[in-house]
Design an enzyme around this catalytic site. Structure first.
Site, mmCIF file in Angstrom:
data_model
loop_
_atom_site.group_PDB
_atom_site.id
_atom_site.type_symbol
_atom_site.label_atom_id
_atom_site.label_comp_id
_atom_site.label_asym_id
_atom_site.label_seq_id
_atom_site.Cartn_x
_atom_site.Cartn_y
_atom_site.Cartn_z
ATOM 1 N N ASP A 51 0.361 6.014 26.190
ATOM 2 C CA ASP A 51 0.950 7.131 25.443
ATOM 3 C C ASP A 51 2.147 7.776 26.150
ATOM 4 O O ASP A 51 2.160 9.001 26.411
ATOM 5 C CB ASP A 51 -0.121 8.223 25.206
ATOM 6 C CG ASP A 51 -1.390 7.652 24.578
ATOM 7 O OD1 ASP A 51 -1.292 6.763 23.728
ATOM 8 O OD2 ASP A 51 -2.489 8.122 24.937
ATOM 9 N N GLU A 221 -0.892 8.215 13.526
ATOM 10 C CA GLU A 221 -0.896 9.175 14.644
ATOM 11 C C GLU A 221 0.390 8.974 15.452
ATOM 12 O O GLU A 221 1.298 8.264 15.014
ATOM 13 C CB GLU A 221 -2.126 8.930 15.536
ATOM 14 C CG GLU A 221 -2.204 7.520 16.081
ATOM 15 C CD GLU A 221 -3.540 7.191 16.747
ATOM 16 O OE1 GLU A 221 -4.494 7.985 16.614
ATOM 17 O OE2 GLU A 221 -3.620 6.135 17.390
#
Ligand code: FUB
Length: 322
Positions: A51, A221
């Site tokens: 991420d 997302e």
């Protein structure tokens, strides 16, 4: 007496330099056939990282705020301990170490873990670190977005609590974008819902109602917002089962409506995909994660590759290099 032994001391200085120079050239060609000493992917190899949120701060370095996959994994449940990495040449990376772990979050779920995809923003001399974390045992129903602050980009972060009025079922992956006029915007989302809103100057309170981001196709997302040539881009992960892709949309307004444009990063082999896009020293880059070190979709490693635009501002598919 005559000898056939090779005597180094007889070599001239110029001979020495030519020999050494040839060795260096051969070494760089072996590393990279284009002849330029390049970075390798994944670029962080001493721990599992995921991420990546990339930012360039005033000191001229590029910083990456990443989450940390824990080995052996249990889904993404055990993730903890955010690290920050930085570079000034896209080749050599410094690990600044851990900046926050679930133990430091008083309002967080008692069992810890679940320190998922973060972001960082800088305003009025303060770095704001945003991170999604559940506040209760029923983790996917109790997400909140925490904020830790520091005067430094990669150390001394202290948790300041969470942003009131955001969170709940599957609402993860905060992204804070600051426009040229200094106005900050907060985005986040999951489970098909992506929302955005202005932030107040204190960077911890919403300035208005959360708005649904309209026009995205197959949103899952990993929201990321940036601006180029006066146009706003919103990138995100889609729902392709077990092999998410990164898609994007463009708009003339930071809160949309958005015009869907397509896929810019194909699956990386991980169970999820997540990325950020940033310009550094005149070159645009796409950050993402893959599983090439572990071979397991939940033990990820952060990567970066160059990103190019077409003349109309649309993004070309990013070539994933090794
Ligand atoms: O890394 C944990 C979660 O997986 C992130 O928050 C999502 O974006 C996905 O990458």
């Amino acid at each position: 007496m005559k000898t056939n032994k090779f005597d180094c001391s007889k070599l001239s200085v110029s001979h020495y330099y030519i020999t050494f120079g040839s060795f260096l050239m051969l070494f760089s060609i072996v590393l990279n056939p284009s002849g330029v000493f390049a970075q390798k992917n994944p670029f962080i190899t001493h721990m599992y990282t995921a991420d990546p949120s990339a930012h360039v701060w005033d000191d001229g370095r590029l910083y990456v705020y990443a989450s940390h996959d824990v080995d052996p994994p249990r889904g993404c449940d055990l993730m903890d301990k955010y690290h920050v990495f930085s570079t000034d040449d896209m080749v050599n990376w410094k690990d600044h170490g851990e900046i926050l772990r679930s133990e430091n979050v008083e309002w967080g779920r008692p069992e810890g873990g679940f320190m998922w995809a973060p972001d960082c923003a800088f305003k009025n001399g303060v770095y704001y670190f945003y991170y999604p974390h559940p506040s209760g045992n029923d983790w996917n129903k109790t997400w909140k977005v925490g904020v830790a602050t520091s005067k430094s980009p990669a150390k001394d972060f202290k948790d300041q609590g969470y942003i009131k009025g955001v969170g709940g079922f599957a609402m993860i992956d905060p992204c804070v974008f600051i426009d040229d006029d200094g106005q900050a915007y907060f985005y986040y989302g999951g489970g098909s819902k992506c929302e955005g809103v202005k932030l107040k100057d204190n960077m911890m309170e919403l300035d208005g109602e959360l708005q649904q981001m309209e026009g995205l196709e197959d949103f899952h997302e990993a929201t990321w917002v940036f601006k180029r040539n006066g146009i706003y881009y919103l990138t995100y992960a889609d729902n392709t089962p077990g092999n998410n892709q990164l898609r994007y949309a463009m708009s003339k307004n930071p809160l949309g409506p958005w015009e869907y444009k397509g896929i810019y990063l194909e699956p990386t082999g991980c169970d999820t995909s997540h990325g950020s896009v940033v310009e550094y020293n005149g070159q645009w880059y796409a950050f993402y994660h893959n599983k090439s070190i572990s071979g397991q979709g939940n033990l990820r490693s952060i990567c970066v590759d160059k990103l190019y635009y077409n003349e109309d501002g649309t993004i070309q598919t990013v070539l994933q290099t090794k």
